[in-house]
Structure formats: C-alpha cells, structure tokens
Scaffold this motif. Structure first.
Motif, PDB file in Angstrom:
ATOM      1  N   ALA A   1       0.643  -1.201   0.218  1.00  0.00           N
ATOM      2  CA  ALA A   1      -0.107   0.570   0.190  1.00  0.00           C
ATOM      3  C   ALA A   1       1.004   1.164   0.112  1.00  0.00           C
ATOM      4  O   ALA A   1       0.306   2.556  -0.217  1.00  0.00           O
ATOM      5  CB  ALA A   1      -0.696  -0.142   1.445  1.00  0.00           C
ATOM      6  N   ARG A   2       2.464   1.433   0.550  1.00  0.00           N
ATOM      7  CA  ARG A   2       2.744   2.549   0.368  1.00  0.00           C
ATOM      8  C   ARG A   2       3.077   2.839  -1.480  1.00  0.00           C
ATOM      9  O   ARG A   2       3.040   4.054  -0.658  1.00  0.00           O
ATOM     10  CB  ARG A   2       3.992   2.048   0.454  1.00  0.00           C
ATOM     11  CG  ARG A   2       5.080   3.217   0.929  1.00  0.00           C
ATOM     12  CD  ARG A   2       6.882   3.143   1.723  1.00  0.00           C
ATOM     13  NE  ARG A   2       7.187   1.605   1.012  1.00  0.00           N
ATOM     14  CZ  ARG A   2       8.391   1.942  -0.176  1.00  0.00           C
ATOM     15  NH1 ARG A   2       8.953   3.071  -0.045  1.00  0.00           N
ATOM     16  NH2 ARG A   2       8.372   1.004  -0.846  1.00  0.00           N
ATOM     17  N   CYS A   3       3.246   2.461  -2.054  1.00  0.00           N
ATOM     18  CA  CYS A   3       2.784   2.763  -3.589  1.00  0.00           C
ATOM     19  C   CYS A   3       1.520   2.199  -4.224  1.00  0.00           C
ATOM     20  O   CYS A   3       1.513   2.943  -4.999  1.00  0.00           O
ATOM     21  CB  CYS A   3       4.019   2.115  -4.301  1.00  0.00           C
ATOM     22  SG  CYS A   3       6.270   1.939  -3.837  1.00  0.00           S
TER      23      CYS A   3
ATOM     24  N   ALA B   1       8.258  -6.873 -11.486  1.00  0.00           N
ATOM     25  CA  ALA B   1       8.259  -7.557 -10.368  1.00  0.00           C
ATOM     26  C   ALA B   1       8.620  -7.011  -9.490  1.00  0.00           C
ATOM     27  O   ALA B   1       9.020  -5.762  -8.920  1.00  0.00           O
ATOM     28  CB  ALA B   1       9.684  -8.528 -10.306  1.00  0.00           C
ATOM     29  N   MET B   2       6.902  -6.993  -8.195  1.00  0.00           N
ATOM     30  CA  MET B   2       6.821  -6.417  -7.317  1.00  0.00           C
ATOM     31  C   MET B   2       8.402  -6.975  -5.879  1.00  0.00           C
ATOM     32  O   MET B   2       7.245  -8.199  -5.368  1.00  0.00           O
ATOM     33  CB  MET B   2       5.977  -6.140  -6.662  1.00  0.00           C
ATOM     34  CG  MET B   2       5.226  -4.691  -7.529  1.00  0.00           C
ATOM     35  SD  MET B   2       5.643  -3.171  -8.147  1.00  0.00           S
ATOM     36  CE  MET B   2       5.824  -3.250  -9.640  1.00  0.00           C
ATOM     37  N   PRO B   3       7.963  -6.268  -4.852  1.00  0.00           N
ATOM     38  CA  PRO B   3       8.724  -4.405  -5.510  1.00  0.00           C
ATOM     39  C   PRO B   3      10.342  -4.820  -6.187  1.00  0.00           C
ATOM     40  O   PRO B   3      10.625  -5.401  -6.255  1.00  0.00           O
ATOM     41  CB  PRO B   3       9.372  -4.925  -3.626  1.00  0.00           C
ATOM     42  CG  PRO B   3       9.727  -5.243  -2.819  1.00  0.00           C
ATOM     43  CD  PRO B   3       8.436  -7.048  -3.808  1.00  0.00           C
ATOM     44  N   PRO B   4       9.503  -2.718  -6.303  1.00  0.00           N
ATOM     45  CA  PRO B   4      11.071  -3.502  -7.580  1.00  0.00           C
ATOM     46  C   PRO B   4      12.321  -3.387  -6.650  1.00  0.00           C
ATOM     47  O   PRO B   4      12.229  -3.006  -5.677  1.00  0.00           O
ATOM     48  CB  PRO B   4      11.477  -1.885  -7.888  1.00  0.00           C
ATOM     49  CG  PRO B   4       9.756  -1.655  -7.864  1.00  0.00           C
ATOM     50  CD  PRO B   4       9.059  -2.480  -6.812  1.00  0.00           C
ATOM     51  N   ILE B   5      13.974  -3.364  -7.536  1.00  0.00           N
ATOM     52  CA  ILE B   5      15.043  -4.296  -6.303  1.00  0.00           C
ATOM     53  C   ILE B   5      15.152  -2.980  -5.612  1.00  0.00           C
ATOM     54  O   ILE B   5      14.912  -1.866  -5.849  1.00  0.00           O
ATOM     55  CB  ILE B   5      15.851  -4.526  -7.835  1.00  0.00           C
ATOM     56  CG1 ILE B   5      16.046  -6.277  -8.152  1.00  0.00           C
ATOM     57  CG2 ILE B   5      17.227  -4.469  -6.975  1.00  0.00           C
ATOM     58  CD1 ILE B   5      16.462  -6.137  -9.482  1.00  0.00           C
ATOM     59  N   GLY B   6      15.735  -3.046  -4.309  1.00  0.00           N
ATOM     60  CA  GLY B   6      16.149  -1.557  -3.265  1.00  0.00           C
ATOM     61  C   GLY B   6      14.237  -0.596  -3.128  1.00  0.00           C
ATOM     62  O   GLY B   6      15.136   0.114  -2.179  1.00  0.00           O
ATOM     63  N   GLU B   7      13.655  -1.517  -3.386  1.00  0.00           N
ATOM     64  CA  GLU B   7      12.549  -0.691  -3.402  1.00  0.00           C
ATOM     65  C   GLU B   7      11.367  -1.863  -1.868  1.00  0.00           C
ATOM     66  O   GLU B   7      10.203  -0.719  -1.418  1.00  0.00           O
ATOM     67  CB  GLU B   7      11.406  -0.474  -3.815  1.00  0.00           C
ATOM     68  CG  GLU B   7      11.554   1.131  -4.564  1.00  0.00           C
ATOM     69  CD  GLU B   7      11.405   1.600  -5.806  1.00  0.00           C
ATOM     70  OE1 GLU B   7       9.659   1.557  -5.271  1.00  0.00           O
ATOM     71  OE2 GLU B   7      11.254   2.195  -6.619  1.00  0.00           O
ATOM     72  N   GLY B   8      12.276  -2.116  -1.306  1.00  0.00           N
ATOM     73  CA  GLY B   8      11.265  -3.278  -0.234  1.00  0.00           C
ATOM     74  C   GLY B   8      11.425  -4.530  -0.940  1.00  0.00           C
ATOM     75  O   GLY B   8      12.086  -5.089  -0.990  1.00  0.00           O
ATOM     76  N   LYS B   9      10.924  -5.527   1.072  1.00  0.00           N
ATOM     77  CA  LYS B   9      11.897  -7.297   0.645  1.00  0.00           C
ATOM     78  C   LYS B   9      10.290  -7.714  -0.016  1.00  0.00           C
ATOM     79  O   LYS B   9       9.157  -7.729  -0.089  1.00  0.00           O
ATOM     80  CB  LYS B   9      11.879  -7.163   2.114  1.00  0.00           C
ATOM     81  CG  LYS B   9      11.837  -8.744   2.462  1.00  0.00           C
ATOM     82  CD  LYS B   9      12.134  -8.809   4.045  1.00  0.00           C
ATOM     83  CE  LYS B   9      12.308 -10.688   4.508  1.00  0.00           C
ATOM     84  NZ  LYS B   9      11.685 -10.917   5.133  1.00  0.00           N
ATOM     85  N   PRO B  10      10.596  -9.002  -0.620  1.00  0.00           N
ATOM     86  CA  PRO B  10      10.056  -9.226  -1.678  1.00  0.00           C
ATOM     87  C   PRO B  10       9.478 -10.319  -0.412  1.00  0.00           C
ATOM     88  O   PRO B  10       9.543 -10.185   0.338  1.00  0.00           O
ATOM     89  CB  PRO B  10      10.318 -10.445  -2.671  1.00  0.00           C
ATOM     90  CG  PRO B  10      11.706  -9.991  -2.069  1.00  0.00           C
ATOM     91  CD  PRO B  10      12.164  -8.958  -1.445  1.00  0.00           C
ATOM     92  N   LEU B  11       7.674 -10.421  -0.719  1.00  0.00           N
ATOM     93  CA  LEU B  11       6.705 -11.064  -0.168  1.00  0.00           C
ATOM     94  C   LEU B  11       7.732 -12.598   0.174  1.00  0.00           C
ATOM     95  O   LEU B  11       8.299 -13.008  -0.571  1.00  0.00           O
ATOM     96  CB  LEU B  11       5.568 -11.585  -0.680  1.00  0.00           C
ATOM     97  CG  LEU B  11       4.911 -10.176  -0.285  1.00  0.00           C
ATOM     98  CD1 LEU B  11       3.232 -10.779  -1.297  1.00  0.00           C
ATOM     99  CD2 LEU B  11       4.317  -9.822   0.823  1.00  0.00           C
TER     100      LEU B  11
END
Length: 144
Positions: free
Chosen positions: A57-59, A110-120
């Motif tokens: 939800a941040r993005c 692919a989410m989250p983009p590299i460097g923008e958070g930890k994947p599920l």
C-alpha cells in the motif's frame, strides 16, 4: 422464406451465440476450487488485506497509486490499474497481482522493484495465490 426473415433469424442466432459465449466465460461457483484439503478458506480481512497493507500500500494505496493501481480494497484490485484487473478470481496464475509478486511476466515489473522493499515470502505469495484460486472472496461490507 423471404430474405428479410432469413436475415432476422441469422441476426438472432448471432446475438444468441454472443450472449452464450459471454456467459460461458463468467466463472461460477462450480469453477471455483474448494479450499485445499484440511485447510479452511483464506480469510481476506484477516490474512490478505493486512499483508497487502504492510507490503504494497505504500506505493499502491490511497495516497499513491503507481501504475494507477490500489491494493487497499478488493474493489480496487478488481478494477485494477494500467494492465487491467489485478485479480482474476479463481485464476491466480493469470492474475497480474500474482505475476508481479512472483516476477513471472515479461510485461509486469516484479514487485517490489529492486531496492524498494523486501519481497513477499514464499508462504505469503502462496497465501495470496490460494485466496485468488478460492475465488478471491471478501466481506460484503467492504466499501472502498
């Protein structure tokens, strides 16, 4: 038979064919698989919504909607964003949300983009897939 009557019959058959083919494409309860054996159905309000709120939800929330997508309600997931509905009930593998989470699409980043958070985690991704495969059920009182 005169030409006008034949033309009406053909138009009627064509219209019937369109209606029937459209109805055949709409998933029914029979198309929705039952919950996995020994497991209760995934609870959207308790399990899925908090997961999406924490990780996405941040993005893709009320304040910011990258790719015009919100994930803070099922209504928003079904409306989708730039690539269409994010969730296709009963069809997790075809759902852009799952494709983004797993990074299985050439068209969807692919989410989250590299460097923008930890994947599920694999378990979290599997839970979302299972919820969608079970029909993406949600409480009727969700209003967003």
């Amino acid at each position: 038979m005169n030409d006008a009557r034949l033309l009406r019959i053909r138009r009627s058959l064509f219209a019937s064919t369109i209606v029937l083919s459209t109805l055949a494409a709409v998933p029914t309860a029979a198309d929705t698989p039952a919950p996995e054996e020994g497991k209760s159905p995934v609870d959207y309000a308790r399990q899925i919504k908090p997961l999406l709120a924490k990780h996405c939800a941040r993005c893709h929330g009320p304040d910011k909607q990258k790719s015009d997508l919100r994930v803070d309600s099922v209504k928003a997931l079904l409306a989708g964003g730039k690539v269409g509905p994010a969730v296709i009930p009963g069809q997790a593998e075809k759902s852009p949300l799952v494709q983004a989470i797993l990074g299985t699409s050439n068209e969807i980043v692919a989410m989250p983009p590299i460097g923008e958070g930890k994947p599920l985690s694999n378990e979290q991704a599997a839970l979302i897939r299972r919820w969608i495969d079970e029909g993406a059920k949600f409480p009727g009182d969700e209003t967003k």
